[in-house]
Motif scaffolding. Structure first.
Motif, PDB file in Angstrom:
ATOM      1  N   ILE A  75      32.216  34.382  54.322  1.00 48.01           N
ATOM      2  CA  ILE A  75      33.174  35.307  54.957  1.00 48.01           C
ATOM      3  C   ILE A  75      33.290  36.635  54.179  1.00 48.01           C
ATOM      4  CG2 ILE A  75      35.221  34.406  53.760  1.00 48.01           C
ATOM      5  CD1 ILE A  75      36.792  34.925  56.309  1.00 48.01           C
ATOM      6  N   CYS A  76      33.012  36.585  52.887  1.00 48.12           N
ATOM      7  CA  CYS A  76      33.132  37.792  52.049  1.00 48.12           C
ATOM      8  C   CYS A  76      32.150  38.880  52.491  1.00 48.12           C
ATOM      9  CB  CYS A  76      32.884  37.452  50.584  1.00 48.12           C
ATOM     10  SG  CYS A  76      33.960  36.156  49.955  1.00 48.12           S
ATOM     11  N   VAL A  77      31.013  38.467  53.104  1.00 46.09           N
ATOM     12  CA  VAL A  77      30.003  39.430  53.540  1.00 46.09           C
ATOM     13  C   VAL A  77      30.459  40.128  54.821  1.00 46.09           C
ATOM     14  CG1 VAL A  77      27.559  39.656  54.183  1.00 46.09           C
ATOM     15  CG2 VAL A  77      28.259  37.893  52.564  1.00 46.09           C
ATOM     16  N   THR A 115      36.521  42.418  55.215  1.00 52.22           N
ATOM     17  CA  THR A 115      37.053  43.164  54.066  1.00 52.22           C
ATOM     18  C   THR A 115      38.441  42.643  53.712  1.00 52.22           C
ATOM     19  OG1 THR A 115      35.893  45.096  54.887  1.00 52.22           O
ATOM     20  CG2 THR A 115      37.587  45.483  53.216  1.00 52.22           C
ATOM     21  N   PRO A 116      38.663  42.185  52.499  1.00 54.69           N
ATOM     22  CA  PRO A 116      40.011  41.718  52.144  1.00 54.69           C
ATOM     23  C   PRO A 116      40.954  42.898  51.914  1.00 54.69           C
ATOM     24  CG  PRO A 116      38.529  41.508  50.258  1.00 54.69           C
ATOM     25  CD  PRO A 116      37.705  42.055  51.385  1.00 54.69           C
ATOM     26  N   GLU A 117      42.174  42.769  52.412  1.00 52.10           N
ATOM     27  CA  GLU A 117      43.176  43.825  52.218  1.00 52.10           C
ATOM     28  C   GLU A 117      43.892  43.613  50.894  1.00 52.10           C
ATOM     29  OE1 GLU A 117      43.655  46.403  54.187  1.00 52.10           O
ATOM     30  OE2 GLU A 117      42.082  45.664  55.527  1.00 52.10           O
ATOM     31  N   LEU A 151      43.723  38.084  38.990  1.00 53.11           N
ATOM     32  CA  LEU A 151      43.515  37.356  40.247  1.00 53.11           C
ATOM     33  C   LEU A 151      42.239  37.787  40.966  1.00 53.11           C
ATOM     34  CD1 LEU A 151      47.176  37.339  41.669  1.00 53.11           C
ATOM     35  CD2 LEU A 151      46.017  35.565  40.340  1.00 53.11           C
ATOM     36  N   HIS A 152      41.649  38.886  40.557  1.00 55.72           N
ATOM     37  CA  HIS A 152      40.441  39.357  41.236  1.00 55.72           C
ATOM     38  C   HIS A 152      39.220  39.131  40.332  1.00 55.72           C
ATOM     39  CE1 HIS A 152      37.585  41.888  43.368  1.00 55.72           C
ATOM     40  NE2 HIS A 152      38.453  41.960  44.369  1.00 55.72           N
ATOM     41  N   PRO A 153      38.117  38.611  40.907  1.00 55.64           N
ATOM     42  CA  PRO A 153      36.919  38.363  40.095  1.00 55.64           C
ATOM     43  C   PRO A 153      36.416  39.612  39.357  1.00 55.64           C
ATOM     44  CG  PRO A 153      36.709  37.252  42.197  1.00 55.64           C
ATOM     45  CD  PRO A 153      37.955  38.079  42.290  1.00 55.64           C
ATOM     46  N   TYR A 154      36.608  40.788  39.933  1.00 56.89           N
ATOM     47  CA  TYR A 154      36.154  41.999  39.231  1.00 56.89           C
ATOM     48  C   TYR A 154      37.014  42.266  37.993  1.00 56.89           C
ATOM     49  CZ  TYR A 154      34.967  46.841  38.243  1.00 56.89           C
ATOM     50  OH  TYR A 154      34.584  47.996  37.611  1.00 56.89           O
ATOM     51  N   ALA A 189      43.074  42.256  46.280  1.00 56.35           N
ATOM     52  CA  ALA A 189      42.241  42.298  47.490  1.00 56.35           C
ATOM     53  C   ALA A 189      41.089  41.308  47.332  1.00 56.35           C
ATOM     54  CB  ALA A 189      41.711  43.713  47.717  1.00 56.35           C
ATOM     55  N   CYS A 190      41.352  40.049  47.615  1.00 60.31           N
ATOM     56  CA  CYS A 190      40.312  39.010  47.543  1.00 60.31           C
ATOM     57  C   CYS A 190      40.715  37.895  48.504  1.00 60.31           C
ATOM     58  CB  CYS A 190      40.202  38.466  46.116  1.00 60.31           C
ATOM     59  SG  CYS A 190      39.166  36.998  45.973  1.00 60.31           S
ATOM     60  N   HIS A 191      39.755  37.386  49.301  1.00 54.51           N
ATOM     61  CA  HIS A 191      40.068  36.307  50.247  1.00 54.51           C
ATOM     62  C   HIS A 191      40.472  35.020  49.537  1.00 54.51           C
ATOM     63  CE1 HIS A 191      38.690  38.649  53.576  1.00 54.51           C
ATOM     64  NE2 HIS A 191      37.437  38.706  53.160  1.00 54.51           N
ATOM     65  N   PHE A 192      39.966  34.834  48.323  1.00 51.86           N
ATOM     66  CA  PHE A 192      40.094  33.513  47.693  1.00 51.86           C
ATOM     67  C   PHE A 192      40.907  33.506  46.404  1.00 51.86           C
ATOM     68  CE2 PHE A 192      36.190  33.416  50.245  1.00 51.86           C
ATOM     69  CZ  PHE A 192      36.532  32.368  51.093  1.00 51.86           C
ATOM     70  N   TRP A 193      41.758  34.520  46.223  1.00 50.11           N
ATOM     71  CA  TRP A 193      42.452  34.607  44.936  1.00 50.11           C
ATOM     72  C   TRP A 193      43.294  33.355  44.650  1.00 50.11           C
ATOM     73  CZ3 TRP A 193      47.706  34.284  44.596  1.00 50.11           C
ATOM     74  CH2 TRP A 193      48.435  34.539  45.755  1.00 50.11           C
ATOM     75  N   GLY A 197      31.848  43.972  54.308  1.00 44.54           N
ATOM     76  CA  GLY A 197      32.907  43.028  53.926  1.00 44.54           C
ATOM     77  C   GLY A 197      33.562  43.406  52.618  1.00 44.54           C
ATOM     78  N   CYS A 198      33.702  42.434  51.725  1.00 42.76           N
ATOM     79  CA  CYS A 198      34.210  42.727  50.384  1.00 42.76           C
ATOM     80  C   CYS A 198      33.089  43.433  49.620  1.00 42.76           C
ATOM     81  CB  CYS A 198      34.606  41.443  49.672  1.00 42.76           C
ATOM     82  SG  CYS A 198      35.020  41.736  47.939  1.00 42.76           S
ATOM     83  N   GLU A 199      33.358  44.655  49.180  1.00 45.82           N
ATOM     84  CA  GLU A 199      32.292  45.459  48.571  1.00 45.82           C
ATOM     85  C   GLU A 199      31.850  44.920  47.209  1.00 45.82           C
ATOM     86  OE1 GLU A 199      34.122  49.298  48.930  1.00 45.82           O
ATOM     87  OE2 GLU A 199      33.162  49.622  50.867  1.00 45.82           O
ATOM     88  N   PHE A 200      32.583  43.971  46.688  1.00 46.02           N
ATOM     89  CA  PHE A 200      32.192  43.354  45.418  1.00 46.02           C
ATOM     90  C   PHE A 200      31.295  42.140  45.650  1.00 46.02           C
ATOM     91  CE2 PHE A 200      33.408  40.737  41.551  1.00 46.02           C
ATOM     92  CZ  PHE A 200      32.731  41.536  40.641  1.00 46.02           C
ATOM     93  N   HIS A 201      31.090  41.748  46.917  1.00 48.41           N
ATOM     94  CA  HIS A 201      30.417  40.453  47.169  1.00 48.41           C
ATOM     95  C   HIS A 201      29.003  40.343  46.574  1.00 48.41           C
ATOM     96  CE1 HIS A 201      28.408  42.018  50.958  1.00 48.41           C
ATOM     97  NE2 HIS A 201      27.481  41.221  50.507  1.00 48.41           N
ATOM     98  N   PRO A 202      28.178  41.429  46.542  1.00 53.03           N
ATOM     99  CA  PRO A 202      26.839  41.227  45.968  1.00 53.03           C
ATOM    100  C   PRO A 202      26.881  40.858  44.478  1.00 53.03           C
ATOM    101  CG  PRO A 202      26.958  43.276  47.240  1.00 53.03           C
ATOM    102  CD  PRO A 202      28.368  42.797  47.051  1.00 53.03           C
ATOM    103  N   ARG A 203      27.977  41.128  43.817  1.00 53.17           N
ATOM    104  CA  ARG A 203      28.066  40.858  42.368  1.00 53.17           C
ATOM    105  C   ARG A 203      28.997  39.686  42.055  1.00 53.17           C
ATOM    106  NH1 ARG A 203      29.842  46.062  39.360  1.00 53.17           N
ATOM    107  NH2 ARG A 203      28.699  45.127  37.634  1.00 53.17           N
ATOM    108  N   CYS A 204      29.705  39.201  43.067  1.00 50.24           N
ATOM    109  CA  CYS A 204      30.779  38.240  42.799  1.00 50.24           C
ATOM    110  C   CYS A 204      30.235  36.818  42.656  1.00 50.24           C
ATOM    111  CB  CYS A 204      31.804  38.295  43.925  1.00 50.24           C
ATOM    112  SG  CYS A 204      33.166  37.154  43.639  1.00 50.24           S
ATOM    113  N   PRO A 205      30.530  36.138  41.546  1.00 50.45           N
ATOM    114  CA  PRO A 205      30.041  34.760  41.388  1.00 50.45           C
ATOM    115  C   PRO A 205      30.767  33.762  42.288  1.00 50.45           C
ATOM    116  CG  PRO A 205      31.285  35.485  39.421  1.00 50.45           C
ATOM    117  CD  PRO A 205      31.250  36.642  40.362  1.00 50.45           C
ATOM    118  N   TYR A 206      31.840  34.181  42.949  1.00 46.16           N
ATOM    119  CA  TYR A 206      32.627  33.258  43.783  1.00 46.16           C
ATOM    120  C   TYR A 206      32.481  33.577  45.278  1.00 46.16           C
ATOM    121  CZ  TYR A 206      34.792  33.169  39.166  1.00 46.16           C
ATOM    122  OH  TYR A 206      34.999  33.114  37.813  1.00 46.16           O
ATOM    123  N   ALA A 207      31.549  34.460  45.643  1.00 47.48           N
ATOM    124  CA  ALA A 207      31.459  34.935  47.036  1.00 47.48           C
ATOM    125  C   ALA A 207      31.146  33.786  48.004  1.00 47.48           C
ATOM    126  CB  ALA A 207      30.388  36.009  47.132  1.00 47.48           C
TER     127      ALA A 207
END
Ligand code: SF4
Length: 353
Positions: free
Chosen positions: A311-313, A316-318, A260-263, A332-336, A298-308
């Protein structure tokens, strides 16, 4: 005890909001340049008899987390409780004697069997050392008998006990390390990349041995690894770590078949494809793993995430439960809910190499 209660997994280790920060210093005066948050709010429960894998790229904080659990390094904050019978031991508050007892129950196996075994000690000394230190044997004959049993347990010939580690292959050395770790009959074993340094054929033998020992002795494993093929074979549950945080945790099958998480998708796409005839396709993640002393907002994966998304910047998603009918799956993703991620690297619609 009711039937429902007896079906519930028994917790043995509870980790809550664990942090480990290191100061980054520079120069002769060791001026503090920044703080590296190697572990940044990790929570999970390890259940009796299970194998929980901690996975992630290098620098994700998985090894630091494992070391904090036995206080091989001191955590900066958070709670760790070890549950034994009716006792609930606060690991962070444990005094020297209590910590010594705890380390008999929770043992570590390290990655490199070449450096973790003292080359000047015989197998009898290496495996017998924890028995002597903790007064588990009262005579030399008893010591030899116990060491012989432990060597047999890991499928090594007891007649080897007077030899030195250099006489053995990597796989045999790791068996010696396992025998040493099991000498005190631990309940929990933290295996830190325990087979990563071995040849692939030898890895399978050691993994099978660990499985066999688990079913024979009811061991609980925290299995720290970066090789997802190995994790799929070895684990019951998987926690995916990124920059010192768990970003997804679930059963092994959910993680591999329904990430469910892009990472997690990225990690799965980066895993080797076992069939060499299949075309290798992989997700191209933007950029590198960020510096843990200079973390993205924000979401610490956002600089690498192809779906960012914007709001991700900012936010921080819980880590939240993904579905009420699968409470063990947390992400932990806003858009899972909106993403349709691909568990199969060979089907991933991205760059082809
Ligand atoms: Fe990607 Fe945004 Fe989800 Fe983070 S919150 S993983 S940036 S989509």
């Amino acid at each position: 005890m009711t039937e429902l209660e007896s079906a519930r997994p028994t917790p043995v280790l509870e980790v809550e909001d664990l942090h480990k920060h290191f100061e980054r210093t520079k120069g002769f005066m060791r001026k503090v340049q920044g703080v590296v948050r190697a572990v940044n709010g990790v929570s999970f429960t390890l259940h009796q008899g299970e194998t929980l894998a901690l996975v992630g790229e290098s620098g994700s904080g998985k090894t630091t987390t494992g070391r904090c659990l036995v206080r091989a390094i001191e955590p900066s904050s958070g709670n760790i409780h070890y549950l034994r019978d009716d006792d609930r031991i606060d690991v962070r508050a444990a005094a020297r004697t209590e910590l010594r007892e705890l380390r008999q129950d929770v043992r570590m196996i390290f990655q490199d069997p070449f450096s973790s075994l003292n080359p000047r000690m015989t197998l009898q000394q290496l495996i017998g050392e924890p028995l002597l230190i903790n007064n588990r044997v009262s005579s030399k004959a008893q010591l030899r008998e116990r060491v012989a049993e432990l060597l047999e347990l890991v499928h090594l010939n007891p007649s080897y006990m007077n030899r030195y580690p250099h006489a053995f292959s990597g796989g045999q050395r790791q068996r010696i390390a396992i025998a040493r770790a099991l000498a005190l009959d631990p309940k929990v074993v933290i295996a830190d990349e325990a087979v990563s340094a071995l040849d692939v054929s030898v890895q399978a033998q050691v993994l099978n041995l660990l499985k066999e020992l688990q079913s024979e002795r009811g061991l609980t494993y925290l299995f720290i690894a970066h090789d997802l093929a190995m994790v799929r074979y070895q684990s019951d549950r998987v926690a995916v770590m990124y920059l010192g945080k768990i970003i997804e945790i679930s059963t092994r099958d959910e993680i591999f078949d329904n990430p469910l998480h892009p990472y997690t998708e990225l990690l799965l796409a980066s895993a080797p494809v076992p069939d060499p005839r299949r075309k290798r396709k992989r997700i191209t993640a933007r950029g590198e793993v960020p510096d843990p002393a200079n973390r993205p907002s924000g979401c610490e994966f956002h600089p690498r995430c192809p779906y960012a998304q914007p709001i991700c910047v900012i936010e921080t998603p819980e880590l939240t439960v993904a579905a009420p009918d699968a409470p063990s799956h947390q992400v932990a993703c806003h858009f899972w809910q909106d993403l349709s991620l691909n568990p199969n690297p060979t089907n991933t619609k991205v760059d082809q190499t």
